[in-house]
Write a protein that holds these residues in place. Sequence first.
Motif, PDB file in Angstrom:
ATOM      1  N   ARG A   1       0.554  -1.073  -0.381  1.00 20.03           N
ATOM      2  CA  ARG A   1      -0.031  -0.229  -0.320  1.00 20.03           C
ATOM      3  C   ARG A   1       0.584   1.330  -0.346  1.00 20.03           C
ATOM      4  NH1 ARG A   1      -3.930  -2.287   4.560  1.00 20.03           N
ATOM      5  NH2 ARG A   1      -5.959  -3.425   2.832  1.00 20.03           N
TER       6      ARG A   1
ATOM      7  N   ASP B   1      -4.572  -7.543  -9.727  1.00 18.91           N
ATOM      8  CA  ASP B   1      -5.339  -7.006  -8.826  1.00 18.91           C
ATOM      9  C   ASP B   1      -5.800  -5.558  -8.153  1.00 18.91           C
ATOM     10  OD1 ASP B   1      -5.302  -5.341  -5.808  1.00 18.91           O
ATOM     11  OD2 ASP B   1      -3.914  -6.237  -4.707  1.00 18.91           O
ATOM     12  N   GLN B   2      -7.686  -6.021  -7.960  1.00 23.42           N
ATOM     13  CA  GLN B   2      -8.401  -4.490  -9.260  1.00 23.42           C
ATOM     14  C   GLN B   2      -8.483  -3.406  -7.754  1.00 23.42           C
ATOM     15  OE1 GLN B   2     -12.591  -5.539  -7.407  1.00 23.42           O
ATOM     16  NE2 GLN B   2     -12.047  -7.761  -8.401  1.00 23.42           N
ATOM     17  N   GLU B   3      -7.830  -3.555  -6.556  1.00 20.30           N
ATOM     18  CA  GLU B   3      -7.757  -2.977  -5.375  1.00 20.30           C
ATOM     19  C   GLU B   3      -6.442  -1.600  -5.690  1.00 20.30           C
ATOM     20  OE1 GLU B   3      -8.019  -3.470  -1.272  1.00 20.30           O
ATOM     21  OE2 GLU B   3     -10.118  -4.606  -1.624  1.00 20.30           O
ATOM     22  N   GLU B   4      -5.368  -2.298  -6.379  1.00 25.16           N
ATOM     23  CA  GLU B   4      -4.473  -1.910  -6.615  1.00 25.16           C
ATOM     24  C   GLU B   4      -4.865  -1.503  -7.905  1.00 25.16           C
ATOM     25  OE1 GLU B   4      -0.072  -2.995  -6.219  1.00 25.16           O
ATOM     26  OE2 GLU B   4      -0.624  -3.930  -7.810  1.00 25.16           O
TER      27      GLU B   4
ATOM     28  N   ILE C   1      -7.236   0.429  -9.258  1.00 26.61           N
ATOM     29  CA  ILE C   1      -8.723   1.539  -8.882  1.00 26.61           C
ATOM     30  C   ILE C   1      -7.377   2.372  -7.828  1.00 26.61           C
ATOM     31  CG2 ILE C   1      -9.835   2.407  -7.006  1.00 26.61           C
ATOM     32  CD1 ILE C   1     -11.700  -0.353  -7.591  1.00 26.61           C
ATOM     33  N   GLY C   2      -6.353   1.909  -7.235  1.00 32.47           N
ATOM     34  CA  GLY C   2      -6.079   3.517  -6.458  1.00 32.47           C
ATOM     35  C   GLY C   2      -5.021   4.173  -7.228  1.00 32.47           C
TER      36      GLY C   2
ATOM     37  N   TYR D   1     -15.819   0.932 -12.202  1.00 33.96           N
ATOM     38  CA  TYR D   1     -16.412   0.550 -10.271  1.00 33.96           C
ATOM     39  C   TYR D   1     -18.254   0.419 -10.595  1.00 33.96           C
ATOM     40  CZ  TYR D   1     -16.901   0.369  -5.437  1.00 33.96           C
ATOM     41  OH  TYR D   1     -17.037  -0.712  -4.292  1.00 33.96           O
TER      42      TYR D   1
ATOM     43  N   GLY E   1     -14.626  -5.866  -8.543  1.00 30.70           N
ATOM     44  CA  GLY E   1     -15.387  -5.545  -7.727  1.00 30.70           C
ATOM     45  C   GLY E   1     -16.294  -6.704  -6.989  1.00 30.70           C
TER      46      GLY E   1
END
Length: 363
Positions: free
Chosen positions: A174, A197-200, A202-203, A226, A239
Amino acid sequence: MTQSLDLLSLRSVSKSYGPVPVLHDIDLSIRDGEFLTVLGPSGSGKTTVLRLIGGLETVTSGEIHLDGRDISRMPINRRPFNTVFQDYALFPHMTVAANVGYGLSVRRRPRAEIKRRTDEALDLVQLGSFSDRFPAQLSGGQRQRVALARALICQPRLILLDEPLAALDLELRRRMQEFLKSIQREIKTTFLFVTHDQEEAIGMADRICVMQAGRIRQLGTPHELYYKPSCEFVARFFGDNNLVPGTLGAIDGDYRAIDTAFGRLLCAMNGQQNLRSAAAGTQAFAVFRPEALGTVNEKDSGNALCGNVKELVFAGSSTVAHIDAGDQRLRMRLASLAEGSIYSQGERVKLTFSPRDSHLVLS
Protein backbone atom coordinates in the motif's frame (compact mmCIF):
# COMPACT_ATOMS: atom_id res chain seq x y z
CA MET A 1 -7.49 14.39 -15.75
CA THR A 2 -7.33 16.80 -18.68
CA GLN A 3 -7.40 15.42 -22.19
CA SER A 4 -3.91 14.84 -23.59
CA LEU A 5 -2.45 13.57 -26.84
CA ASP A 6 -1.79 9.89 -27.41
CA LEU A 7 1.80 8.89 -26.78
CA LEU A 8 1.50 5.29 -27.89
CA SER A 9 -1.14 3.27 -29.71
CA LEU A 10 -1.63 -0.40 -30.48
CA ARG A 11 -3.54 -0.90 -33.73
CA SER A 12 -5.15 -4.29 -34.39
CA VAL A 13 -2.29 -6.01 -32.54
CA SER A 14 -2.39 -9.79 -32.35
CA LYS A 15 0.16 -12.20 -30.92
CA SER A 16 0.44 -15.96 -31.30
CA TYR A 17 2.98 -18.44 -30.04
CA GLY A 18 3.00 -21.00 -32.82
CA PRO A 19 -0.62 -22.02 -33.36
CA VAL A 20 -1.73 -20.62 -29.99
CA PRO A 21 -3.21 -17.06 -30.11
CA VAL A 22 -2.75 -15.01 -26.94
CA LEU A 23 -3.87 -11.55 -28.15
CA HIS A 24 -6.69 -10.80 -30.57
CA ASP A 25 -6.84 -7.50 -32.50
CA ILE A 26 -5.95 -5.22 -29.60
CA ASP A 27 -6.64 -1.51 -30.08
CA LEU A 28 -5.30 0.58 -27.20
CA SER A 29 -4.09 4.17 -26.92
CA ILE A 30 -1.94 5.44 -24.05
CA ARG A 31 -2.11 9.15 -23.37
CA ASP A 32 0.99 11.21 -22.76
CA GLY A 33 1.51 11.65 -19.02
CA GLU A 34 -1.18 9.25 -17.81
CA PHE A 35 -1.06 6.32 -15.40
CA LEU A 36 -2.70 3.46 -17.32
CA THR A 37 -3.23 0.12 -15.62
CA VAL A 38 -3.77 -3.12 -17.55
CA LEU A 39 -5.82 -5.40 -15.31
CA GLY A 40 -6.87 -9.00 -15.73
CA PRO A 41 -6.62 -12.54 -14.38
CA SER A 42 -3.70 -14.85 -15.13
CA GLY A 43 -3.59 -15.75 -18.81
CA SER A 44 -5.56 -12.70 -19.94
CA GLY A 45 -2.68 -11.35 -22.06
CA LYS A 46 -1.83 -8.29 -19.98
CA THR A 47 1.90 -9.08 -19.62
CA THR A 48 2.10 -9.92 -23.33
CA VAL A 49 0.84 -6.39 -24.10
CA LEU A 50 3.62 -4.95 -21.96
CA ARG A 51 6.28 -7.16 -23.54
CA LEU A 52 5.18 -6.21 -27.06
CA ILE A 53 5.36 -2.51 -26.22
CA GLY A 54 8.74 -2.92 -24.57
CA GLY A 55 10.17 -4.86 -27.52
CA LEU A 56 10.66 -8.08 -25.56
CA GLU A 57 8.26 -9.78 -27.99
CA THR A 58 7.34 -9.10 -31.63
CA VAL A 59 3.78 -8.62 -32.85
CA THR A 60 2.33 -11.34 -35.05
CA SER A 61 0.13 -8.78 -36.82
CA GLY A 62 -0.85 -5.17 -36.33
CA GLU A 63 1.25 -2.13 -35.47
CA ILE A 64 2.54 -0.23 -32.43
CA HIS A 65 2.88 3.53 -32.95
CA LEU A 66 4.89 6.01 -30.88
CA ASP A 67 4.00 9.64 -31.64
CA GLY A 68 2.29 8.34 -34.79
CA ARG A 69 5.38 6.43 -36.02
CA ASP A 70 5.36 2.63 -36.38
CA ILE A 71 7.87 1.07 -33.96
CA SER A 72 6.60 -2.51 -34.23
CA ARG A 73 9.97 -3.78 -35.50
CA MET A 74 12.17 -1.30 -33.64
CA PRO A 75 14.91 -3.02 -31.56
CA ILE A 76 14.42 -2.95 -27.81
CA ASN A 77 17.52 -0.80 -27.22
CA ARG A 78 16.15 1.97 -29.45
CA ARG A 79 12.75 2.23 -27.78
CA PRO A 80 12.55 5.12 -25.28
CA PHE A 81 10.98 2.89 -22.64
CA ASN A 82 12.22 1.22 -19.46
CA THR A 83 10.74 -1.72 -17.59
CA VAL A 84 10.44 -2.49 -13.87
CA PHE A 85 9.94 -6.22 -13.33
CA GLN A 86 8.38 -8.10 -10.43
CA ASP A 87 11.76 -9.53 -9.38
CA TYR A 88 13.45 -6.10 -9.85
CA ALA A 89 16.31 -7.72 -11.88
CA LEU A 90 19.03 -5.88 -9.93
CA PHE A 91 22.68 -6.88 -10.34
CA PRO A 92 23.59 -8.46 -6.97
CA HIS A 93 27.33 -7.74 -7.33
CA MET A 94 26.78 -4.01 -7.97
CA THR A 95 26.09 -1.28 -5.46
CA VAL A 96 22.82 0.61 -5.49
CA ALA A 97 24.51 3.52 -7.27
CA ALA A 98 26.06 1.24 -9.89
CA ASN A 99 22.71 -0.46 -10.52
CA VAL A 100 20.92 2.84 -10.95
CA GLY A 101 23.62 4.34 -13.18
CA TYR A 102 24.05 1.23 -15.33
CA GLY A 103 21.91 2.50 -18.21
CA LEU A 104 23.99 5.67 -18.49
CA SER A 105 27.22 3.66 -18.23
CA VAL A 106 26.37 1.50 -21.24
CA ARG A 107 25.57 4.70 -23.12
CA ARG A 108 29.09 5.86 -22.23
CA ARG A 109 27.98 9.07 -20.58
CA PRO A 110 30.66 11.09 -18.73
CA ARG A 111 31.41 9.87 -15.23
CA ALA A 112 30.45 13.20 -13.65
CA GLU A 113 27.06 13.14 -15.40
CA ILE A 114 26.42 9.57 -14.28
CA LYS A 115 27.22 10.53 -10.67
CA ARG A 116 25.00 13.62 -10.76
CA ARG A 117 22.01 11.92 -12.37
CA THR A 118 22.35 8.83 -10.15
CA ASP A 119 22.28 11.03 -7.05
CA GLU A 120 19.22 12.85 -8.40
CA ALA A 121 17.40 9.59 -9.14
CA LEU A 122 18.17 8.15 -5.70
CA ASP A 123 17.05 11.34 -4.00
CA LEU A 124 13.81 11.18 -5.98
CA VAL A 125 13.06 7.70 -4.61
CA GLN A 126 14.29 8.69 -1.14
CA LEU A 127 17.34 6.42 -1.13
CA GLY A 128 20.12 9.00 -1.33
CA SER A 129 21.95 7.54 1.68
CA PHE A 130 21.86 3.96 0.33
CA SER A 131 24.10 4.41 -2.71
CA ASP A 132 26.97 2.24 -1.39
CA ARG A 133 24.83 -0.68 -0.27
CA PHE A 134 24.24 -3.88 -2.23
CA PRO A 135 20.79 -5.27 -3.14
CA ALA A 136 21.05 -8.05 -0.54
CA GLN A 137 21.30 -5.37 2.16
CA LEU A 138 17.97 -3.80 1.19
CA SER A 139 14.36 -4.55 2.04
CA GLY A 140 11.90 -5.54 -0.67
CA GLY A 141 10.46 -2.05 -0.82
CA GLN A 142 13.93 -0.49 -1.07
CA ARG A 143 14.90 -2.84 -3.91
CA GLN A 144 11.70 -1.89 -5.70
CA ARG A 145 12.63 1.79 -5.41
CA VAL A 146 16.14 1.10 -6.72
CA ALA A 147 14.60 -0.62 -9.76
CA LEU A 148 12.34 2.39 -10.26
CA ALA A 149 15.29 4.81 -10.01
CA ARG A 150 17.16 2.75 -12.60
CA ALA A 151 14.14 2.96 -14.90
CA LEU A 152 13.82 6.72 -14.40
CA ILE A 153 17.44 7.77 -14.83
CA CYS A 154 17.48 7.58 -18.64
CA GLN A 155 14.38 9.79 -18.79
CA PRO A 156 12.19 7.36 -20.79
CA ARG A 157 9.00 8.44 -22.52
CA LEU A 158 7.18 5.49 -20.96
CA ILE A 159 7.84 3.30 -17.92
CA LEU A 160 6.48 -0.26 -18.05
CA LEU A 161 5.78 -1.89 -14.68
CA ASP A 162 5.10 -5.64 -14.69
CA GLU A 163 3.41 -6.42 -11.34
CA PRO A 164 6.33 -4.80 -9.46
CA LEU A 165 4.55 -4.89 -6.09
CA ALA A 166 3.35 -8.50 -6.14
CA ALA A 167 6.10 -9.82 -3.84
CA LEU A 168 5.58 -7.20 -1.11
CA ASP A 169 3.53 -7.66 2.04
CA LEU A 170 0.18 -5.87 2.26
CA GLU A 171 1.18 -2.79 4.24
CA LEU A 172 4.38 -2.19 2.27
CA ARG A 173 2.46 -2.73 -0.93
CA ARG A 174 0.00 0.00 0.00
CA ARG A 175 2.79 2.42 0.83
CA MET A 176 4.53 1.66 -2.45
CA GLN A 177 1.29 2.22 -4.38
CA GLU A 178 1.08 5.72 -2.92
CA PHE A 179 4.78 6.29 -3.57
CA LEU A 180 4.62 5.19 -7.23
CA LYS A 181 1.63 7.40 -7.93
CA SER A 182 3.26 10.41 -6.27
CA ILE A 183 6.46 9.87 -8.27
CA GLN A 184 4.48 9.59 -11.51
CA ARG A 185 2.68 12.86 -10.80
CA GLU A 186 5.93 14.61 -9.88
CA ILE A 187 7.93 13.64 -12.96
CA LYS A 188 4.91 13.59 -15.35
CA THR A 189 6.18 10.47 -17.14
CA THR A 190 3.70 8.00 -18.64
CA PHE A 191 3.32 4.78 -16.64
CA LEU A 192 1.87 1.50 -17.95
CA PHE A 193 1.23 -0.70 -14.92
CA VAL A 194 0.26 -4.37 -15.18
CA THR A 195 -1.55 -6.05 -12.28
CA HIS A 196 -4.16 -8.67 -11.42
CA ASP A 197 -5.18 -6.76 -8.27
CA GLN A 198 -8.30 -4.63 -8.78
CA GLU A 199 -7.81 -2.61 -5.57
CA GLU A 200 -4.32 -1.73 -6.74
CA ALA A 201 -5.73 -0.64 -10.10
CA ILE A 202 -8.48 1.49 -8.54
CA GLY A 203 -6.07 3.28 -6.21
CA MET A 204 -3.41 4.15 -8.78
CA ALA A 205 -4.77 4.42 -12.31
CA ASP A 206 -6.09 7.34 -14.32
CA ARG A 207 -7.64 4.72 -16.62
CA ILE A 208 -7.94 0.96 -16.41
CA CYS A 209 -7.89 -1.52 -19.30
CA VAL A 210 -9.59 -4.79 -18.28
CA MET A 211 -8.52 -7.85 -20.27
CA GLN A 212 -9.87 -11.36 -20.61
CA ALA A 213 -8.60 -14.18 -22.83
CA GLY A 214 -6.47 -11.88 -24.98
CA ARG A 215 -9.15 -9.25 -25.54
CA ILE A 216 -9.93 -5.85 -24.03
CA ARG A 217 -13.31 -6.03 -22.32
CA GLN A 218 -13.52 -2.45 -21.05
CA LEU A 219 -11.37 0.67 -20.92
CA GLY A 220 -12.27 3.58 -18.67
CA THR A 221 -11.69 5.44 -15.44
CA PRO A 222 -11.80 3.54 -12.14
CA HIS A 223 -15.13 5.22 -11.39
CA GLU A 224 -16.62 4.10 -14.72
CA LEU A 225 -15.55 0.49 -14.26
CA TYR A 226 -16.61 0.44 -10.62
CA TYR A 227 -20.10 1.76 -11.19
CA LYS A 228 -20.76 1.09 -14.89
CA PRO A 229 -19.28 -2.27 -15.97
CA SER A 230 -19.92 -2.88 -19.67
CA CYS A 231 -20.30 -6.67 -19.57
CA GLU A 232 -20.85 -9.61 -17.25
CA PHE A 233 -17.13 -10.43 -17.03
CA VAL A 234 -16.15 -6.93 -15.85
CA ALA A 235 -19.09 -6.83 -13.43
CA ARG A 236 -17.94 -10.09 -11.84
CA PHE A 237 -14.18 -9.50 -11.98
CA PHE A 238 -14.08 -5.83 -11.01
CA GLY A 239 -15.32 -5.56 -7.46
CA ASP A 240 -17.83 -7.54 -5.47
CA ASN A 241 -20.93 -6.62 -7.43
CA ASN A 242 -24.24 -8.33 -6.90
CA LEU A 243 -25.58 -9.77 -10.17
CA VAL A 244 -29.23 -10.80 -10.39
CA PRO A 245 -30.23 -12.54 -13.65
CA GLY A 246 -33.42 -11.78 -15.50
CA THR A 247 -34.95 -10.71 -18.80
CA LEU A 248 -35.26 -7.16 -20.09
CA GLY A 249 -38.62 -5.42 -19.97
CA ALA A 250 -39.87 -1.94 -20.84
CA ILE A 251 -37.76 1.23 -21.10
CA ASP A 252 -38.59 4.11 -18.76
CA GLY A 253 -36.48 7.11 -19.75
CA ASP A 254 -32.88 6.38 -18.71
CA TYR A 255 -33.97 3.21 -16.91
CA ARG A 256 -35.13 -0.21 -18.00
CA ALA A 257 -37.10 -2.90 -16.24
CA ILE A 258 -35.67 -6.38 -15.71
CA ASP A 259 -37.86 -9.30 -14.65
CA THR A 260 -36.10 -11.43 -12.02
CA ALA A 261 -36.85 -14.02 -9.37
CA PHE A 262 -37.46 -11.04 -7.05
CA GLY A 263 -40.02 -9.58 -9.42
CA ARG A 264 -39.64 -6.58 -11.70
CA LEU A 265 -36.67 -4.33 -10.90
CA LEU A 266 -35.79 -0.98 -12.46
CA CYS A 267 -32.15 -0.32 -13.30
CA ALA A 268 -30.12 2.44 -14.97
CA MET A 269 -28.86 1.95 -18.53
CA ASN A 270 -26.14 4.62 -18.05
CA GLY A 271 -26.19 5.65 -21.68
CA GLN A 272 -25.32 2.22 -23.11
CA GLN A 273 -27.00 1.98 -26.51
CA ASN A 274 -26.92 -1.82 -26.57
CA LEU A 275 -29.21 -1.89 -23.54
CA ARG A 276 -31.66 0.52 -25.17
CA SER A 277 -31.74 -1.38 -28.46
CA ALA A 278 -31.91 -4.91 -26.98
CA ALA A 279 -35.24 -6.65 -27.51
CA ALA A 280 -37.63 -7.31 -24.64
CA GLY A 281 -36.98 -10.75 -23.20
CA THR A 282 -33.19 -10.53 -23.73
CA GLN A 283 -31.20 -12.18 -20.95
CA ALA A 284 -29.43 -9.66 -18.72
CA PHE A 285 -28.23 -8.97 -15.19
CA ALA A 286 -29.18 -6.29 -12.71
CA VAL A 287 -25.87 -5.15 -11.20
CA PHE A 288 -25.56 -3.25 -7.94
CA ARG A 289 -22.84 -2.88 -5.34
CA PRO A 290 -23.07 -4.11 -1.74
CA GLU A 291 -23.10 -0.53 -0.44
CA ALA A 292 -26.14 0.26 -2.63
CA LEU A 293 -28.34 -2.13 -0.66
CA GLY A 294 -30.32 -0.75 2.26
CA THR A 295 -33.28 -1.73 4.37
CA VAL A 296 -36.70 -0.76 3.09
CA ASN A 297 -37.20 1.93 5.73
CA GLU A 298 -33.95 3.63 4.63
CA LYS A 299 -34.88 4.04 0.96
CA ASP A 300 -38.07 3.93 -1.07
CA SER A 301 -36.99 2.84 -4.51
CA GLY A 302 -39.49 0.07 -5.19
CA ASN A 303 -36.68 -2.44 -5.91
CA ALA A 304 -37.43 -4.89 -3.13
CA LEU A 305 -35.40 -8.02 -2.37
CA CYS A 306 -36.04 -10.37 0.54
CA GLY A 307 -33.69 -12.92 2.07
CA ASN A 308 -32.11 -14.38 5.18
CA VAL A 309 -28.84 -13.26 6.75
CA LYS A 310 -26.51 -16.20 6.21
CA GLU A 311 -23.25 -14.73 7.47
CA LEU A 312 -21.81 -11.50 8.86
CA VAL A 313 -18.17 -10.77 8.04
CA PHE A 314 -16.48 -8.04 10.07
CA ALA A 315 -13.97 -6.04 8.00
CA GLY A 316 -12.97 -3.20 10.30
CA SER A 317 -14.85 -0.06 9.33
CA SER A 318 -17.49 -2.10 7.51
CA THR A 319 -19.34 -5.38 7.94
CA VAL A 320 -20.47 -7.43 4.95
CA ALA A 321 -23.76 -9.23 5.35
CA HIS A 322 -24.23 -12.27 3.10
CA ILE A 323 -27.91 -12.63 2.28
CA ASP A 324 -29.39 -15.89 1.00
CA ALA A 325 -32.29 -15.13 -1.32
CA GLY A 326 -33.46 -18.33 -2.96
CA ASP A 327 -30.64 -19.44 -5.25
CA GLN A 328 -29.02 -15.99 -5.01
CA ARG A 329 -26.32 -14.91 -2.56
CA LEU A 330 -26.30 -11.13 -2.15
CA ARG A 331 -23.75 -9.00 -0.34
CA MET A 332 -24.63 -5.91 1.64
CA ARG A 333 -22.01 -3.58 3.14
CA LEU A 334 -22.85 -1.91 6.44
CA ALA A 335 -20.96 0.48 8.65
CA SER A 336 -19.49 -1.48 11.57
CA LEU A 337 -20.87 -0.55 14.98
CA ALA A 338 -19.03 -0.87 18.28
CA GLU A 339 -21.97 -2.80 19.74
CA GLY A 340 -22.14 -5.19 16.78
CA SER A 341 -24.17 -5.50 13.60
CA ILE A 342 -27.73 -4.26 13.25
CA TYR A 343 -28.57 -7.73 11.92
CA SER A 344 -28.27 -11.19 13.41
CA GLN A 345 -27.51 -14.43 11.65
CA GLY A 346 -30.63 -16.12 10.29
CA GLU A 347 -32.72 -12.94 10.44
CA ARG A 348 -35.23 -12.36 7.63
CA VAL A 349 -34.60 -9.00 5.98
CA LYS A 350 -36.30 -6.93 3.30
CA LEU A 351 -33.83 -4.89 1.27
CA THR A 352 -33.96 -2.32 -1.49
CA PHE A 353 -31.72 -0.38 -3.83
CA SER A 354 -32.26 2.75 -5.88
CA PRO A 355 -32.42 2.40 -9.68
CA ARG A 356 -29.80 5.18 -10.02
CA ASP A 357 -27.36 3.06 -7.95
CA SER A 358 -27.70 0.08 -10.29
CA HIS A 359 -26.67 -0.94 -13.77
CA LEU A 360 -27.66 -3.44 -16.44
CA VAL A 361 -25.39 -5.73 -18.43
CA LEU A 362 -26.36 -8.27 -21.07
CA SER A 363 -25.73 -11.96 -20.43
